[in-house]
Design a protein around this motif. Structure first.
Motif, PDB file in Angstrom:
ATOM      1  N   ILE A 167       0.684  -1.054  -0.038  1.00  0.00           N
ATOM      2  CA  ILE A 167      -0.262   0.490  -0.014  1.00  0.00           C
ATOM      3  C   ILE A 167       0.925   1.395   0.086  1.00  0.00           C
ATOM      4  CG2 ILE A 167      -1.783   1.509   0.994  1.00  0.00           C
ATOM      5  CD1 ILE A 167      -2.535  -1.596   2.310  1.00  0.00           C
ATOM      6  N   GLY A 168       1.840   0.990   1.191  1.00  0.00           N
ATOM      7  CA  GLY A 168       2.883   2.130   0.715  1.00  0.00           C
ATOM      8  C   GLY A 168       3.436   2.811  -0.226  1.00  0.00           C
ATOM      9  N   LYS A 169       4.114   1.728  -1.474  1.00  0.00           N
ATOM     10  CA  LYS A 169       4.409   2.211  -2.505  1.00  0.00           C
ATOM     11  C   LYS A 169       3.425   2.911  -3.208  1.00  0.00           C
ATOM     12  CE  LYS A 169       7.634  -2.281  -2.821  1.00  0.00           C
ATOM     13  NZ  LYS A 169       7.741  -2.907  -3.204  1.00  0.00           N
ATOM     14  N   TRP A 170       2.410   2.313  -3.580  1.00  0.00           N
ATOM     15  CA  TRP A 170       1.377   3.386  -3.989  1.00  0.00           C
ATOM     16  C   TRP A 170       0.527   4.158  -3.449  1.00  0.00           C
ATOM     17  CZ3 TRP A 170      -3.732   5.402  -3.481  1.00  0.00           C
ATOM     18  CH2 TRP A 170      -4.269   5.483  -4.700  1.00  0.00           C
ATOM     19  N   ILE A 171       0.829   4.886  -2.433  1.00  0.00           N
ATOM     20  CA  ILE A 171       0.752   6.007  -1.721  1.00  0.00           C
ATOM     21  C   ILE A 171       1.892   6.698  -2.072  1.00  0.00           C
ATOM     22  CG2 ILE A 171       0.711   7.056   0.761  1.00  0.00           C
ATOM     23  CD1 ILE A 171      -2.070   6.599   0.250  1.00  0.00           C
ATOM     24  N   LYS A 172       2.854   6.221  -2.320  1.00  0.00           N
ATOM     25  CA  LYS A 172       4.456   6.992  -2.380  1.00  0.00           C
ATOM     26  C   LYS A 172       4.327   8.275  -3.698  1.00  0.00           C
ATOM     27  CE  LYS A 172       7.541   5.356   0.373  1.00  0.00           C
ATOM     28  NZ  LYS A 172       7.179   5.005   1.589  1.00  0.00           N
ATOM     29  N   VAL A 173       3.399   7.730  -4.281  1.00  0.00           N
ATOM     30  CA  VAL A 173       3.131   8.072  -6.040  1.00  0.00           C
ATOM     31  C   VAL A 173       1.922   8.655  -6.178  1.00  0.00           C
ATOM     32  CG1 VAL A 173       2.846   7.138  -8.242  1.00  0.00           C
ATOM     33  CG2 VAL A 173       4.292   6.699  -7.030  1.00  0.00           C
ATOM     34  N   ASN A 174       1.023   8.054  -5.414  1.00  0.00           N
ATOM     35  CA  ASN A 174      -0.496   8.936  -5.605  1.00  0.00           C
ATOM     36  C   ASN A 174      -1.096   9.481  -4.686  1.00  0.00           C
ATOM     37  OD1 ASN A 174      -1.251   7.677  -8.454  1.00  0.00           O
ATOM     38  ND2 ASN A 174      -0.417   5.290  -6.894  1.00  0.00           N
ATOM     39  N   GLY A 175      -0.506   9.187  -3.165  1.00  0.00           N
ATOM     40  CA  GLY A 175      -1.202  10.030  -1.971  1.00  0.00           C
ATOM     41  C   GLY A 175      -2.075  11.646  -2.246  1.00  0.00           C
ATOM     42  N   GLU A 176      -1.362  12.561  -3.195  1.00  0.00           N
ATOM     43  CA  GLU A 176      -2.129  13.218  -3.176  1.00  0.00           C
ATOM     44  C   GLU A 176      -3.710  13.571  -3.833  1.00  0.00           C
ATOM     45  OE1 GLU A 176      -1.400  16.467  -7.053  1.00  0.00           O
ATOM     46  OE2 GLU A 176       0.714  15.317  -6.488  1.00  0.00           O
ATOM     47  N   ALA A 177      -4.236  12.480  -4.292  1.00  0.00           N
ATOM     48  CA  ALA A 177      -5.069  12.174  -4.463  1.00  0.00           C
ATOM     49  C   ALA A 177      -6.266  11.990  -3.366  1.00  0.00           C
ATOM     50  CB  ALA A 177      -5.188  11.394  -5.177  1.00  0.00           C
ATOM     51  N   ILE A 178      -5.245  11.158  -1.954  1.00  0.00           N
ATOM     52  CA  ILE A 178      -5.809  10.693  -1.181  1.00  0.00           C
ATOM     53  C   ILE A 178      -6.311  11.922  -0.101  1.00  0.00           C
ATOM     54  CG2 ILE A 178      -6.249   9.049   0.920  1.00  0.00           C
ATOM     55  CD1 ILE A 178      -6.577   7.873  -1.965  1.00  0.00           C
ATOM     56  N   TYR A 179      -4.834  12.928   0.286  1.00  0.00           N
ATOM     57  CA  TYR A 179      -5.238  13.109   1.513  1.00  0.00           C
ATOM     58  C   TYR A 179      -5.177  14.609   0.919  1.00  0.00           C
ATOM     59  CZ  TYR A 179      -1.398   9.664   2.783  1.00  0.00           C
ATOM     60  OH  TYR A 179      -0.694   8.124   2.682  1.00  0.00           O
ATOM     61  N   GLU A 180      -6.032  15.459   2.235  1.00  0.00           N
ATOM     62  CA  GLU A 180      -6.165  16.669   2.480  1.00  0.00           C
ATOM     63  C   GLU A 180      -7.381  17.333   1.269  1.00  0.00           C
ATOM     64  OE1 GLU A 180      -3.099  19.199   2.335  1.00  0.00           O
ATOM     65  OE2 GLU A 180      -2.379  18.367   4.419  1.00  0.00           O
ATOM     66  N   THR A 181      -8.005  16.284   0.480  1.00  0.00           N
ATOM     67  CA  THR A 181      -9.593  16.046  -0.873  1.00  0.00           C
ATOM     68  C   THR A 181     -10.445  15.748  -0.230  1.00  0.00           C
ATOM     69  OG1 THR A 181      -8.968  13.602  -0.665  1.00  0.00           O
ATOM     70  CG2 THR A 181      -7.217  15.376  -2.126  1.00  0.00           C
ATOM     71  N   ARG A 182     -11.425  16.178  -0.798  1.00  0.00           N
ATOM     72  CA  ARG A 182     -12.651  16.115  -0.294  1.00  0.00           C
ATOM     73  C   ARG A 182     -13.448  15.336  -1.611  1.00  0.00           C
ATOM     74  NH1 ARG A 182     -10.883  17.649   4.149  1.00  0.00           N
ATOM     75  NH2 ARG A 182     -11.733  18.789   5.314  1.00  0.00           N
ATOM     76  N   GLY A 183     -14.178  14.418  -0.972  1.00  0.00           N
ATOM     77  CA  GLY A 183     -14.850  13.198  -1.563  1.00  0.00           C
ATOM     78  C   GLY A 183     -16.183  13.850  -2.646  1.00  0.00           C
ATOM     79  N   ASP A 184     -16.525  13.299  -3.930  1.00  0.00           N
ATOM     80  CA  ASP A 184     -16.932  14.173  -4.537  1.00  0.00           C
ATOM     81  C   ASP A 184     -18.391  13.920  -4.732  1.00  0.00           C
ATOM     82  OD1 ASP A 184     -17.573  14.774  -7.667  1.00  0.00           O
ATOM     83  OD2 ASP A 184     -18.064  12.928  -7.882  1.00  0.00           O
ATOM     84  N   ASN A 185     -18.843  14.717  -5.092  1.00  0.00           N
ATOM     85  CA  ASN A 185     -20.663  14.439  -4.733  1.00  0.00           C
ATOM     86  C   ASN A 185     -21.439  15.661  -6.197  1.00  0.00           C
ATOM     87  OD1 ASN A 185     -22.881  13.977  -3.864  1.00  0.00           O
ATOM     88  ND2 ASN A 185     -23.052  16.190  -3.019  1.00  0.00           N
ATOM     89  N   GLU A 186     -20.161  15.340  -7.423  1.00  0.00           N
ATOM     90  CA  GLU A 186     -20.666  15.494  -8.900  1.00  0.00           C
ATOM     91  C   GLU A 186     -19.953  14.505 -10.304  1.00  0.00           C
ATOM     92  OE1 GLU A 186     -18.911  19.827  -8.743  1.00  0.00           O
ATOM     93  OE2 GLU A 186     -19.820  20.599  -7.522  1.00  0.00           O
ATOM     94  N   ILE A 187     -19.063  14.889 -10.074  1.00  0.00           N
ATOM     95  CA  ILE A 187     -19.115  13.721 -10.797  1.00  0.00           C
ATOM     96  C   ILE A 187     -19.736  12.091 -10.989  1.00  0.00           C
ATOM     97  CG2 ILE A 187     -17.508  12.610 -12.401  1.00  0.00           C
ATOM     98  CD1 ILE A 187     -15.353  15.360 -11.942  1.00  0.00           C
ATOM     99  N   GLY A 188     -19.616  11.762  -9.317  1.00  0.00           N
ATOM    100  CA  GLY A 188     -20.042  10.612  -8.699  1.00  0.00           C
ATOM    101  C   GLY A 188     -19.425   9.956  -9.376  1.00  0.00           C
ATOM    102  N   ILE A 189     -19.468   8.271  -9.048  1.00  0.00           N
ATOM    103  CA  ILE A 189     -18.891   7.183  -9.295  1.00  0.00           C
ATOM    104  C   ILE A 189     -19.454   6.530 -10.920  1.00  0.00           C
ATOM    105  CG2 ILE A 189     -19.266   4.326  -9.125  1.00  0.00           C
ATOM    106  CD1 ILE A 189     -19.495   5.360  -6.020  1.00  0.00           C
ATOM    107  N   GLN A 190     -18.384   6.841 -11.268  1.00  0.00           N
ATOM    108  CA  GLN A 190     -18.800   5.523 -12.998  1.00  0.00           C
ATOM    109  C   GLN A 190     -18.202   4.611 -13.092  1.00  0.00           C
ATOM    110  OE1 GLN A 190     -18.250   9.326 -15.919  1.00  0.00           O
ATOM    111  NE2 GLN A 190     -18.543  10.336 -14.338  1.00  0.00           N
ATOM    112  N   GLY A 191     -18.427   3.350 -13.241  1.00  0.00           N
ATOM    113  CA  GLY A 191     -17.913   2.448 -13.235  1.00  0.00           C
ATOM    114  C   GLY A 191     -16.470   1.994 -12.223  1.00  0.00           C
TER     115      GLY A 191
END
Length: 479
Positions: free
Chosen positions: A372-396
């Motif tokens: 998990i840590g290896k993935w987080i090191k590359v992609n963590g900015e999409a996780i931390y200090e973000t908020r969820g999406d209530n407009e585009i929604g889940i798409q597949g």
């Protein structure tokens, strides 16, 4: 927590469904946002960190059984007794409580846990100071049923909760104390004059008010100890939602209908004193909607939609909350997909790992944290200090998070063996001509076209080959 004995797969699946229903079925319309500015600030901080570690650990780990619940005289799958004296509840309880005399986790090294969790991208910890069985993993003055009165008591690190909190705090974690409101060891809850019939007190609190007042004092004193003597605390995470005022029971929720009488422990007094000692403390009185449930905690369930209120899914990395010798751990891919799904819906993930009776994790648990840590090191900015999406929604396979109004992260959940596609499309996303799309892990700007709310992203084969296989690919969209 509650679940079944873990050795029969079919029973386990059934029990986890029942458990999730009991802990997740709740009317979230009754959520109350805290008004204290310090609590609100702490809640915002907690919503930014996204990913935490929960640990269930106690004497039950020695038998490799469900935490506490085998003591409960209810005809439920997760209460099934196994092992010595399983056919005699009184002898079984005596043998269970005698496990204190053999508990000696000589491999206990919380710095190892903290380092592995930090490397995985976890940023807060909730440690079980006391589960429903009443065995205390801290040096309480209210009872001798505690780890410092076990063989491990001679170890200089025997005040386990203090050691865990200290080790994680040094790594920059927010720190939380799990505490069970019911206590099946103290005579003030399961009074020996009456044998218990279920998880509730063995007496009617209204008929024996002095007995109940003694239990309230015992609970207040233990929580006061945790808030006074264990360093800076961020979260008080209370379990055992049947201990609640009768007036708080929601009759539209099936499991709450079975609560037989008032079990008010005066949460207002507990919260007031706790926050005097720990300003800004988050109080999480699970499933008891109102001012003392600062965030909600569905168990083993992820809502199917965005929720605007603060929430957290608590879930096991394997099948069991407590240690079992042979665990069935979820894959790193599945765990990353779970984390991405939860964060896209505006929640946090609190992932449980159970230490062994010797005081360490399964080797496979460390492996999952590393992956998990290896993935987080590359992609963590999409996780931390973000908020969820209530407009585009889940798409597949797509999940979306946001940072402010100008940055959207589109997380593509790849199947096993699936390489990065050379063309992907996002619906309900309209971009201006100056927008930029990049793939995290690469600095190259990607070509895209946008028409009638549909955005098509093109990834050249050359660019796709530069990105190694991943559990999930993250596109950063800057408007």
């Amino acid at each position: 927590m509650k679940k079944t004995f873990p050795y029969v797969a079919a029973m386990l699946m059934l029990a986890q469904t029942l458990v999730a229903q009991q802990h997740s079925e709740q009317n979230h319309d009754k959520y109350v946002m805290p008004s204290d500015p310090q609590v609100k600030q702490k809640l915002g901080q907690w919503q930014n960190v996204k990913f935490g570690l929960l640990m269930h650990w106690g004497v039950y780990s020695q038998w490799g059984i469900v935490e506490s619940w085998s003591l409960c005289p209810e005809d439920e799958g997760w209460c099934e007794r196994r092992g010595p004296y399983k056919d005699n509840w009184y002898e079984y309880k005596k043998a269970y409580e005698n496990l204190k005399n053999t508990f000696n986790p000589t491999q206990f090294a919380p710095e190892k846990w903290a380092a592995a969790a930090k490397n995985a991208g976890m940023k807060y910890v909730v440690f079980t100071t006391k589960h429903h069985d009443g065995f205390c993993m801290f040096d309480t003055k209210q009872t001798d049923y505690k780890i410092t009165k076990s063989p491990f008591g001679s170890n200089p690190r025997s005040n386990v909760a203090k050691e865990v909190f200290g080790a994680f705090r040094k790594e920059g974690f927010m720190v939380g104390a799990y505490f069970s409101k019911p206590d099946w060891h103290t005579d003030d809850y399961w009074w020996s004059y009456f044998p218990p019939k279920d998880r509730n007190p063995s007496y009617h609190p209204k008929k024996y008010p002095q007995k109940w007042e003694s239990f309230k004092k015992f609970t207040y004193n233990q929580i006061e100890e945790l808030m006074s003597d264990y360093g800076k605390m961020d979260i008080l995470w209370l379990d055992g939602g049947w201990v609640r005022p009768f007036s708080s029971i929601d009759t539209t929720v099936s499991w709450q209908k079975a609560i037989p009488f008032d079990q008010d422990i005066d949460m207002a007094r507990i919260a007031k004193r706790s926050r005097e000692l720990q300003p800004g403390l988050l109080v999480v009185d699970r499933t008891v909607s109102g001012e003392f449930e600062n965030y909600v905690t569905p168990e083993h369930q992820i809502p199917d939609h965005y929720m605007s209120i603060p929430w957290e899914t608590c879930m096991t990395m394997g099948d069991s909350w407590s240690y079992i010798p042979k665990e069935n751990f979820k894959s790193a891919r599945k765990l990353i997909h779970i984390l991405s799904d939860i964060v896209s819906k505006n929640g946090n993930l609190l992932l449980n790992i159970a230490p062994s009776p010797e005081g360490d994790f399964h080797a496979e648990a460390y492996q999952r944290l590393e992956e998990i840590g290896k993935w987080i090191k590359v992609n963590g900015e999409a996780i931390y200090e973000t908020r969820g999406d209530n407009e585009i929604g889940i798409q597949g396979k797509w999940r979306f998070t946001h940072k402010g109004a100008d940055v959207t992260y589109a997380i593509y959940l790849a199947d096993e063996g699936e390489s990065l596609p050379t063309g992907l499309e996002i619906d309900r996303l309209t971009l201006g001509k100056t927008a930029k799309i990049t793939l995290l892990g690469s600095t190259e700007a990607l070509r895209w076209t946008s028409k009638e709310g549909k955005t098509a992203i093109q990834i050249s084969e050359k660019s796709a080959k530069k990105i190694p296989g991943s559990y999930a690919y993250v596109f950063k969209i800057t408007k």
